[in-house]
Each structure stands twice: as C-alpha cells, then as structure tokens.
Design an enzyme around this catalytic site. Sequence first.
Site, short mmCIF file in Angstrom:
data_model
loop_
_atom_site.label_atom_id
_atom_site.label_comp_id
_atom_site.label_asym_id
_atom_site.label_seq_id
_atom_site.Cartn_x
_atom_site.Cartn_y
_atom_site.Cartn_z
N GLU A 187 33.38 -10.68 -4.61
CA GLU A 187 33.52 -11.61 -3.49
C GLU A 187 33.27 -13.05 -3.89
OE1 GLU A 187 34.24 -13.31 0.12
OE2 GLU A 187 34.68 -11.24 -0.47
N SER A 588 35.92 -18.86 9.01
CA SER A 588 34.94 -18.62 7.96
C SER A 588 34.08 -19.87 7.79
CB SER A 588 35.63 -18.20 6.67
OG SER A 588 34.71 -17.66 5.76
N ASP A 663 34.11 -6.89 10.50
CA ASP A 663 33.99 -7.86 9.40
C ASP A 663 32.79 -7.48 8.55
OD1 ASP A 663 33.67 -10.10 7.78
OD2 ASP A 663 34.23 -11.51 9.36
N HIS A 695 37.18 -9.60 8.00
CA HIS A 695 37.08 -11.05 7.91
C HIS A 695 38.47 -11.70 7.93
CE1 HIS A 695 34.86 -14.67 7.30
NE2 HIS A 695 35.47 -14.97 6.17
#
Length: 723
Positions: A187, A588, A663, A695
């Site tokens: 990530e 985000s 998410d 997400h």
Amino acid sequence: MAWPTLADLARLPLPGTDGPIEVRFAPDGSALTYLAGEPGSQVRSLWRHDLGAGERVLLAGPAEASTHEETLSVEEQLQRERRRTGSLGITEYAWAPRAEVPAIVAPTGGWVLAAVGEAVRLGPMTPIPGVEGASATALSPDGLRLAFVRDADAWVAPVTGDGDPRRLTSDAEDGVSNGLADYAASEELGRFEGLWWSWDGGRLAMAHVDEREVPITHIPHLGEEAAARHESHRYPYAGGPNARVSLRIASAGEDGCAEVRLPDAGEGGYLARVVAHPQGGWLVATLPRHQRELHWSRLATDGTLTPLWTEAVDPWVDMDDDTRVLADGRVLRSTERTGFRHLELHEGGDGDPRQLTSGEWMVTRVVHVDERRGVAYFLATRHGAIERHLYRVALDAPRPVEDPERLTTEPGWHDVAVSQDGERWADTWSDLEHGPSLSVREAAEPSRPTVVAAPTSSAAALGVTPPELLTLIAADGETPLHAALYRPQRPAATPPPCVVWVYGGPHAQYVKRTWEVTAHPLRQYLARAGVAVLVVDNRGMAFRGTEFERPLVRGLGTAEVEDQAAAVRQLAARGEIDIKRVGITGGSYGGFMTIRAMALEPELFRVGVAVAPVTDWRGYDTAYTERYLGLPESDAEAYEASSALGVAERITGSLLLIHGAIDENVHLRHSTRLVAKLQAAGRDVELVLLPADRHRTRSASGLATRDRRTARHLLAGLGVPLP
C-alpha cells in the site's frame, strides 16, 4: 446530447482510455505485447503485435471469473486495491527475460496461462497444470519454472506442466505467510512482490511475513441480503506493531530453505526492495521505521547478508523502482539525495556513487539500460513537471549532465518501453486534446514512427474544452504552483462560481498535460453547468523536489490548505471567479483536505463533498503516517495539529460525506467519527454509504451514487441548476 451527461459520470472506461496498456517488447524485439479490450470495455486480453507483418494475435483471453467485480475473489479485490488497478480480465503478464526458448505467463481468475516456444507467436496460451488458486506468481528468468503462492505458502511448478508442483513452505497460518507482500509494503512502499528469482533461475528468495502482533480489523458486509458476513484484516495502525519480515531462500530443485534475518524489517521497519544480481544472489534494501535512510545489502544464495551502502535523504525516503544491476556489478540508482531525483552509478556496488544527471528536475522512471552502448534511458521532468519525456545519458558521463538528450518531441505525456537491444522504443503519448496513441520508433530513424494504435477519442470528438494550464503562486508568496482551470461552458455576465477539485497529498500529481485531465467527466459536467473547476498541485505533492514536499514535515493539512486558498484568491482578484461562491471536493487525502479547508477557511469554502476522508491520522497506517508525522506517542502535537476531527466544529458550510462501507484502507470509522463529532456539537452533516465499495469506488451503483450526489450537492450549494 453533449458529453458528459449525468448518466455518463459512472461509465467506465473513460473515453479514450480503452487502448493498449502494459506495453512491452518481446525479448527478441520482434513484437509488442500489451493488454487491450474491446472498444468501450474494461475487460482486457493479452495481445501480440508483430512489428514486421503489422498483424496482431490474441494470446490469451480472460477467465470468466475475472471479468466482473462481483465474481473476483477477496484476494484479487485486495490486490487490485493495492495496485490501483481499474481494468478487469487479464491485468498483468510477464516475459521470461533470459530464456533460450521464449516463454510468457499471465494470471487470470486464479489460473496461470502460459505459452512457450512457437505458442508465444501464435497462441493460444494454456493453463499450467496444478497452479489453480494462485494468488501471486513469479516466472523464472529462464522461463522453465513458475513460483506461486497458494493458501499463503510458496510453491514452484514447471511451466510446461511436465511434472507436479512442489511445495516450498508449509508453515502458513493466520498471520503468517510466505511469498506475499505485507499490507504496508504494497500500500505505501510500492512493493507488491514477495517472490524473487535469482538471475540464473536456480534460487528463489521469498518474503516470510509474521503479522500476528498486528491488530485485526473486522469489516462487515452490511449491504448483503444474506446474514451479514465480515472480512478480517490485520491493519498496522500508526504507532502500533508492524509486520515482521524476513527472507527465505530455496533451491529450484532441492528441499529446504535458508533463513535470512533482515535488519530494520524484523525490528519494526520494512523490507523495501529485492533485486536479482547478475553475479549471484540479490541486492536487498531495507527501510528503518523512521524512513530517513535506505540501507542496501548484498544477499548471497547461502543466506549471507553483507551491508553495502546507505542512502540518507532529508526529509524522508521516497521509494522508487529504478535499481539496475549491470553485468559487471555496477549499480544504477535514482535517489533524491541532491533534493531532486537523479541517476547515480555505484561503481562495483561498493557505495561510492558517481552522479550521472543533475538540475532542478526529476528522473521519474528508469526505462532501460543498454549495456552494449553504455546508455541509460529514462523518463523525466527536464522540460517541465507537467510533461513526461524520454531521455538518455551515457553511463560513463565524466560529470553530471544537466541537459540530457531528449528523444520524444511532441509536447505532452509519454510512457515508453525500450527493446532489449535498444534499437526501438514504443511510445504511448497523449496531451490535453488527444487520447493516448501507441507508436514504435526506430532508434536509427526516430522521426518516422509506426502507428500501432490510434487515439480512440479526442476533445473535439467529445465536444469538450480542455482545461487551461496556469501557474499560480503558493501562500508563501514565491513558490510557483501548477494549476488546471476548467472554464465554464455557459457564458455569464458575472464571474462564475468555482469548485476546487483537490487531492493535496504526497506521491500524487493531478496537473498534467495528458488526456486523463481533459476526459474527467465530473469536472467537465460541472463546467457544463456553468461552474469553473480549479485543480491545483499544492506544496507537498509529487515530482517537484524535496523542498517542495518539506511543508508536510510534522504537519498535514495546513500548508496545503493555505496554498489552495491562495490560488482561489488569486483567480478571484483577477475577476475570473466569484469568491463568495466557492466549493471544494476530493477523495482520500482530498477528502481530508476538503474537511480541513472548510474548517480552516470557512468564509471561503462554503460547500464541500469529502469522499473516504482520513479524519484522524492515529487511525491510519504506520508506513504512510509516521513518514510525515512521526510516532503518536512522541509527536502527539503533530497528530493533533493534523487532525480533521480536531477542527471539524469550525465548519459552517454544507458538508456531504461519502464513504465505501467495506473500505479496508481508510476505514468507514473515519467518517462515522466525524459524524459523531458534528452531531455532538449540534451540527447537521449527511453521510452517504456505498455498501459494496472499498476505498476505490468500483461498483456501477456506487459510481453512479457517488458522482450524482457530489454534483447535486455542489451545484445546489453554489446556487447552480443541473445542466
């Protein structure tokens, strides 16, 4: 009716984005391979385009299970989230770079398709026996073996199917895996691999991940008709335990593994990169938890780890994929040690680098190293950060080169692949007016390209106006900021209202001379409605150097908001927008920025839509958050100053929150905590749930709901009717 309508907002792929992607040369340079689908489809297949005959052949179509979001396994869904993959079907493939007989593989729907020899020219690819259920794969450089992960253990199988798969590890359990990248690595560090073959294909290095100390987060699927199920994920919250990562080395033909303990990665830090070495073993890069240094070591096939050099970067290390080890042991790297990312050559890999490029611009990707000619090809911002061009520099340059040879000429955005012999390059190019096209150029005659795929859309065909690219000034009064302004398409006697479309965070660039900026449907829809849409890359965002990023040190959401507000006020002072009617939206980090902007500048930003926002950084992951804010226990003030929750009560405008209910990156709890905070203060706020989305919004219903509600909320708040 002109594009886009309200119904167009949720349609994927976007116009002009259905052409070839993941373009590569076959090892012998005779053909291109790429992923492409039918016009207007997100589902992609693997194709081979013969450069001599000019014909293309379908090598592999996707498994049915990989063609719809709802039929993907949870593992595939999570891998797509980590890689930011939008397409379906076949989404990755690999050539064996040093095979005597050509070989190519492509995972799809839990299977791995392969072609060897003549089949790589004519197809079709066929499944490798015994490899079903694979969740990660690595093809050996000689094309003979496939390493793969099944049920969190590592296996190896012959590509031809001549023999049964062999299990390499057998100790996987809940919280322990082999051959997979942990969450933080994939990530936040851009490392998606956990399997690495040695240069000759005789040994395999595997990541061994122990995350049993990492807390478990449960995510219920509350939108399903059946009894609610839930997912369980180990999520490394800021300040908490990280996964412990070590390496194991296995022989391609023998049982048993050598265990390798890694500094940093076994002590709260990270295994950052592993690169095969032509002279045996691997280069290994580890990152301490504070992320101010990158430690490089040489790993031998017997498990011996020898430290080589350390790259210290202020204020933090931004990871790259630019390490190339040459046949003679020299190592080409790109680093930001000078304040801008540049190429350097480690003679013999001993840590005494010689700088190859310099200047106030960035190398963004090493494309190819032609050792025979002694030349490195790379993409860079030498001619402006809003464009990308291909350049080359000699490996034996006696001094750092400030103005390298530029090979691409058309203004805009170039993504390039170079053949192994350096004789050709494939150029995917677009600008604000034209969708991506793919052409091949001969190094001997670069001015005569061969078109492989023409653009499938243009601004003229869509009937839209590309945004105007501007330069504005940051809140510090001196730093230039790149901006894109979508001017309203309805004539007005007075300055129009404005929507600021924001991201604002690190590792991102929104303002580019590229097609995706023009073909953004919701921005164009708002412009059709009579709204000016402003996109600004504030300080802290990517590809402008370390000083441009420095305002984020120990503080998120302050300098970025100041820059966005300064940009709006500059346009208002010119009479180009109505400063009394300004909205803001983003997802985000952009959702976090929307909340912070409405709280810190309540008289300016009067309406906003925040999608999947981080509202408290203590609830986000270690690798990202600690890079900028430090540890919560020792840097509590930085966390308090960077919280959206802490300033939310200052919001006076109309705020809409939108969040995917499943998410697993920015958990739904971020939005529900903000709702609770505002309700306790007697404030109204609306939260729109997307029950089937993570997400990245992917479901058709989620996309339609997100964009419809965003458009309506912003336009209503600005007093503008729907177009």
